[in-house]
Design an enzyme around this catalytic site. Structure first.
Site, PDB file in Angstrom:
ATOM      1  CG  MET A  44      -1.807   1.168   1.363  1.00 57.46           C
ATOM      2  SD  MET A  44      -3.147   1.030   0.214  1.00 57.46           S
ATOM      3  CE  MET A  44      -3.939  -0.455   0.836  1.00 57.46           C
ATOM      4  CB  CYS A  45       2.286   3.408  -2.073  1.00 56.84           C
ATOM      5  SG  CYS A  45       3.557   2.131  -1.935  1.00 56.84           S
ATOM      6  N   GLY A  46       0.778   5.742  -0.753  1.00 55.26           N
ATOM      7  CA  GLY A  46       0.039   6.951  -1.060  1.00 55.26           C
ATOM      8  C   GLY A  46       0.747   7.664  -2.189  1.00 55.26           C
TER       9      GLY A  46
END
Length: 638
Positions: free
Chosen positions: A1-3
């Site tokens: 998960m990344c932003g």
């Protein structure tokens, strides 16, 4: 998960920081706590600027800060997981692998071919320097969030981000449709001083005739949420992405009304399931389903970095054992099957966290007289409550824990006993997560409303809040008969979403079947998958990602969906049978084969009802109503 985030300005008098909200950066950092950095790209002779902001949750290979930039000034932001289609070595990072493949692409068709080959959830932003092109999009199901926002005609600004913030002023953030991949020719837009988007849509068949048939409908769907000054066109070459799943099989087979295992149509029992499994062809089909779903779970529980002490083969002490995988867990059929399959692939010395959320029963919270005020169902909850826990108090509030004996808590405890019977050697942490009305209001106002945004219905509120508290993982676990405070360290959260949509699990599917038969049911199921990106998945990704955790969806694995799409609907569900048997029949049979017992015949119960959040604040709302609680108020106004 990344932003991931990108801001583009086409006016030299503006800086990208004029459009970058510090609150958005804060939300992005929560999604990617392991690395945060920004990169500004300025093309002075064309008067456009791009700010790329990357925030990484480390799960695979070496920590790889984003954004990535190569020697040719190409820039890449990636929020995804490659589970198949493109090889990623055990020690490799999929962000670097994807960037390497993109660097080899020489044409638009090459880029589309690459993304068509991927299996797994993703959203991305890619700046192709040589062509002044900005590419972006979401996977076929929209399992990773990506929002866009357009400035007015004077600003010439455009923003992309994994998560935004709600505001009293509607600044028109919307989810990027999972209709295909988009491209912006920044050179042409800077010259024209206006934004134009080019769309490359998903299609089952990429023949010219098939693409022509849907261009108009796809354009209309995307255009309806775009500002009037934004131009959207299909690519001139009529290129498309090939869908990663096969079309739904709409064949209608004649089904015998005589069901094995029972002569009474309203009997719900595990013996009915055993009767189905006595048929060799049915047993074979169920075995195939278990195989493809098990492989999907395997990919999702093994594709992550584990502690060194657990990779060396040494058995750590009980105190040092750490869960890397958690399951959103109600004790219902979906989460039970996911947990049972995770048990087959997660290293045995590693605990599995079962995240079970409950909202305080309203009648308890208001201290109403149980004998006269409780609905019949709530009295039944009290009768089913294990007496050992009813006397315990919540450590934070002093509230009796019996106030949280909602339906999902009761089935969750029963489910735990089933899983312990299947594998008593595994440490199963049933994390009992208790939420009061006061904490619900506080956390919704502080952050949950921003994560649900831009969705805004009562249903979005109920499900979003329930998933946020569940995935946070703060609660109690039983340790030698004592409830101890516990916070789940797991970075991967498995969820059963997608089972109901494909296997006729919702009550509306039964209504559709009763009105229109199998043909109507087929249409309903086809619509379910087509809209799941906008109804569920972007929201759930933003909600779970806020805790620095990654949502993984085994029922939406492309191989699982293709397998289920290949079957006639009558092989997946039989809605002539009663609730608890007929809906999701093939999944119930799989659960029976896996050794599960009472949970195999539990009827569908939506999280908003099973966790009791739907009854905590208002009983008069409709799920589709706009939720006033998601609007911005001060804490004093709540």
């Amino acid at each position: 998960m990344c932003g991931i985030c990108c801001i583009v300005t086409l006016r030299s008098q503006h800086t990208v920081n004029d459009f970058l909200n510090e609150d958005i950066l804060c939300r992005l950092r929560r999604r990617g706590p392991d690395s945060s950095q920004q990169l500004l790209k300025t093309v002075s002779d064309l008067s456009y600027k791009c700010l790329f902001s990357g925030h990484v949750l480390h799960l695979r290979g070496l920590v790889t800060p984003q954004p990535l930039e190569d020697a040719n000034s190409n820039i890449f932001l990636w929020n995804g997981e490659i589970f198949d289609g493109v090889h990623v070595g055990a020690l490799e990072n999929d962000t670097e692998v994807m960037f390497g493949h993109l660097a080899l692409c020489r044409s638009e068709a090459d880029i589309l071919s690459l993304f068509s080959s991927l299996r797994g959830p993703w959203s991305f932003i890619y700046y192709q320097a040589s062509r002044h092109s900005l590419w972006f999009g979401r996977d076929y199901f929209g399992r990773r969030s990506l929002l866009w926002q357009f400035g007015n005609e004077v600003d010439g600004a455009f923003c992309l981000t994994s998560v935004s913030v709600s505001s009293k002023i509607d600044i028109q953030w919307r989810e990027v449709p999972a209709s295909g991949i988009f491209k912006i020719d920044l050179k042409a837009c800077a010259t024209a001083k206006s934004l134009s988007l080019t769309l490359f849509p998903w299609k089952y068949s990429c023949t010219e005739e098939a693409v022509e048939e849907t261009f108009v409908s796809v354009l209309e769907k995307v255009l309806k949420d775009l500002p009037n000054h934004i131009r959207l066109v299909m690519n001139e070459s009529k290129l498309c992405l090939r869908a990663p799943v096969i079309p739904l099989n709409k064949t209608i087979l004649e089904v015998s009304r005589k069901h094995p295992g029972t002569n009474i149509s309203n009997v719900v029992s595990t013996e009915t399931l055993q009767g189905f499994l006595a048929e060799e062809c049915k047993k074979t089909l169920v075995g195939q389903f278990i195989g493809v779903l098990s492989e999907a779970v395997k990919r999702r529980v093994l594709s992550l970095v584990r502690d060194e002490d657990q990779k060396t083969g040494g058995i750590p002490s009980m105190a040092n054992r750490k869960a890397h995988v958690a399951v959103l867990f109600s004790g219902g059929i979906d989460s039970m099957v996911v947990a049972a399959l995770a048990d087959k692939h997660v290293p045995l010395e590693e605990p599995i966290d079962l995240l079970n959320v409950a909202f305080m029963i309203k009648e308890h919270a208001k201290q109403k007289d149980a004998a006269t005020k409780h609905p019949h169902q709530e009295v039944q909850l009290d009768l089913l409550c294990p007496q050992g826990s009813c006397q315990d108090l919540d450590a934070k509030t002093g509230t009796p824990l019996s106030c949280f004996d909602v339906p999902d808590r009761i089935t969750g405890r029963a489910g735990l006993r089933e899983l312990e019977a299947i594998n008593p050697s595994r440490t199963w942490n049933l994390v009992e997560i208790n939420v009061t009305l006061e904490e619900l209001k506080e956390m919704r106002q502080q952050c949950i409303n921003h994560l649900i945004y831009p969705l805004d219905t009562v249903l979005d509120d109920s499900i979003g809040c329930a998933i946020w508290f569940a995935s946070r993982g703060e609660g109690f676990v039983s340790n030698q008969g004592q409830l101890k405070p516990y916070k789940s360290p797991a970075k991967v959260v498995l969820t059963g979403i997608g089972a109901d949509e494909q296997l006729a699990g919702y009550s509306r599917h039964r209504v559709s079947f009763q009105k229109y038969g199998l043909e109507g049911l087929n249409k309903e199921l086809e619509m379910e998958l087509n809209r799941i990106s906008s109804r569920n998945l972007g929201r759930d990704d933003r909600i779970i990602g806020d805790h620095g955790k990654e949502a993984r969806f085994p029922f939406l694995d492309e191989h699982v969906v293709s397998f289920l799409n290949s079957l006639p609907v009558s092989e997946k569900a039989d809605l002539t049978l009663p609730r608890g048997i007929g809906e999701k029949l093939i999944l119930r049979l799989a659960a029976k084969e896996l050794g599960l017992t009472a949970s195999t015949v539990l009827p569908k119960r939506a999280v908003q009802f099973g966790s009791r959040i739907a009854k905590l604040e208002s009983n008069s709302e409709k799920a589709s109503d706009t939720c006033s609680r998601l609007k911005l108020f001060s804490v004093d106004e709540l």
